[in-house]
Design a protein around this motif. Structure first.
Motif, PDB file in Angstrom:
ATOM      1  N   LEU A 149     -35.709 -26.408  20.362  1.00  0.00           N
ATOM      2  CA  LEU A 149     -37.108 -26.811  20.460  1.00  0.00           C
ATOM      3  C   LEU A 149     -37.670 -27.191  19.093  1.00  0.00           C
ATOM      4  O   LEU A 149     -38.392 -28.183  18.963  1.00  0.00           O
ATOM      5  N   TYR A 150     -37.310 -26.453  18.065  1.00  0.00           N
ATOM      6  CA  TYR A 150     -37.772 -26.764  16.705  1.00  0.00           C
ATOM      7  C   TYR A 150     -37.225 -28.112  16.251  1.00  0.00           C
ATOM      8  O   TYR A 150     -37.948 -28.933  15.686  1.00  0.00           O
ATOM      9  N   GLN A 151     -35.936 -28.359  16.492  1.00  0.00           N
ATOM     10  CA  GLN A 151     -35.347 -29.643  16.089  1.00  0.00           C
ATOM     11  C   GLN A 151     -35.986 -30.794  16.853  1.00  0.00           C
ATOM     12  O   GLN A 151     -36.211 -31.865  16.285  1.00  0.00           O
ATOM     13  N   PHE A 152     -36.294 -30.589  18.131  1.00  0.00           N
ATOM     14  CA  PHE A 152     -36.902 -31.640  18.933  1.00  0.00           C
ATOM     15  C   PHE A 152     -38.298 -31.981  18.434  1.00  0.00           C
ATOM     16  O   PHE A 152     -38.651 -33.156  18.291  1.00  0.00           O
ATOM     17  N   THR A 153     -39.123 -30.961  18.147  1.00  0.00           N
ATOM     18  CA  THR A 153     -40.477 -31.238  17.659  1.00  0.00           C
ATOM     19  C   THR A 153     -40.450 -31.814  16.252  1.00  0.00           C
ATOM     20  O   THR A 153     -41.292 -32.625  15.905  1.00  0.00           O
ATOM     21  N   LYS A 154     -39.477 -31.413  15.447  1.00  0.00           N
ATOM     22  CA  LYS A 154     -39.369 -31.942  14.081  1.00  0.00           C
ATOM     23  C   LYS A 154     -39.031 -33.428  14.113  1.00  0.00           C
ATOM     24  O   LYS A 154     -39.589 -34.212  13.350  1.00  0.00           O
ATOM     25  N   SER A 155     -38.146 -33.840  15.033  1.00  0.00           N
ATOM     26  CA  SER A 155     -37.772 -35.256  15.106  1.00  0.00           C
ATOM     27  C   SER A 155     -38.950 -36.096  15.601  1.00  0.00           C
ATOM     28  O   SER A 155     -39.128 -37.226  15.151  1.00  0.00           O
ATOM     29  N   ASN A 156     -39.781 -35.573  16.514  1.00  0.00           N
ATOM     30  CA  ASN A 156     -40.950 -36.317  16.974  1.00  0.00           C
ATOM     31  C   ASN A 156     -41.983 -36.466  15.868  1.00  0.00           C
ATOM     32  O   ASN A 156     -42.639 -37.496  15.753  1.00  0.00           O
ATOM     33  N   GLN A 157     -42.152 -35.446  15.054  1.00  0.00           N
ATOM     34  CA  GLN A 157     -43.139 -35.528  13.974  1.00  0.00           C
ATOM     35  C   GLN A 157     -42.692 -36.504  12.892  1.00  0.00           C
ATOM     36  O   GLN A 157     -43.520 -37.151  12.261  1.00  0.00           O
ATOM     37  N   GLU A 158     -41.390 -36.626  12.671  1.00  0.00           N
ATOM     38  CA  GLU A 158     -40.899 -37.579  11.673  1.00  0.00           C
ATOM     39  C   GLU A 158     -41.101 -39.011  12.140  1.00  0.00           C
ATOM     40  O   GLU A 158     -41.255 -39.928  11.331  1.00  0.00           O
ATOM     41  N   SER A 159     -41.098 -39.238  13.452  1.00  0.00           N
ATOM     42  CA  SER A 159     -41.290 -40.597  13.968  1.00  0.00           C
ATOM     43  C   SER A 159     -42.761 -41.015  13.927  1.00  0.00           C
ATOM     44  O   SER A 159     -43.064 -42.178  14.128  1.00  0.00           O
ATOM     45  N   GLY A 160     -43.660 -40.077  13.682  1.00  0.00           N
ATOM     46  CA  GLY A 160     -45.075 -40.411  13.548  1.00  0.00           C
ATOM     47  C   GLY A 160     -45.908 -40.042  14.747  1.00  0.00           C
ATOM     48  O   GLY A 160     -47.128 -40.062  14.677  1.00  0.00           O
TER      49      GLY A 160
END
Length: 175
Positions: free
Chosen positions: A58-69
């Protein structure tokens, strides 16, 4: 030397009265041992490992969404169920108005003190209510002025009551 002999005797007495220690089990005396059991890790181990694994994913998934903007789905869910600032401002304004009204009412009630003048029902009894015995000479005051004042006041009240009853305006004797 004498102290050492005395302490040995007390120690001997303690050891004699002490319960004997037994560290062996009853199965060892019988000559057979328990069968080996296959033990698994248990449910709590797998729940703990699964919790840590799902938290990491879950942390990796939310981190990747935040990097995309874009915001994560958790942030969108929180924003969906959080009331707007306008709702909070309206609630605060209503609560502030209610509290100010309550404060003004409280100040109004606390500023009103007890009556400064008490009407005396029977001034003769109140002022002359002491014992007639053992009164020193010259200690009693002339209260004829006070008595005449209250008699006049009671007479005026009685006259106004009678005149209202004759006019038919009053229903009760006390109005």
């Amino acid at each position: 030397m004498f102290f050492a002999r005395r302490s040995v005797a007390s120690t001997r007495h303690l050891l004699r009265n002490q319960q004997p220690r037994r560290f062996d089990s009853h199965a060892a005396h019988a000559g057979h041992h328990a069968q080996p059991v296959n033990e698994s890790f248990g449910r709590s181990f797998y729940v703990t490992v699964g919790t840590f694994a799902s938290a990491f994913v879950l942390y990796q998934f939310t981190k990747s969404n935040q990097e995309s903007g874009s915001q994560s789905w958790i942030s969108n869910l929180i924003q969906k169920w959080t009331p707007s600032e306008k709702v909070f401002e309206e609630r605060n304004a209503i609560r502030t108005a209610v509290m100010e009204k309550a404060a003004s009412d409280r100040h109004l009630f606390h500023s009103q003190g007890p009556r400064a003048v008490y009407e005396l029902k029977q001034p003769e009894v109140i002022f002359n209510g002491g014992s007639p015995y053992n009164v020193p000479v010259g200690s009693s005051a002339n209260l004829s002025g006070v008595v005449s004042h209250y008699e006049r006041e009671n007479q005026q009240v009685e006259e106004s009551r009678v005149s209202r009853m004759q006019d038919g305006k009053v229903v009760s004797l006390y109005n």
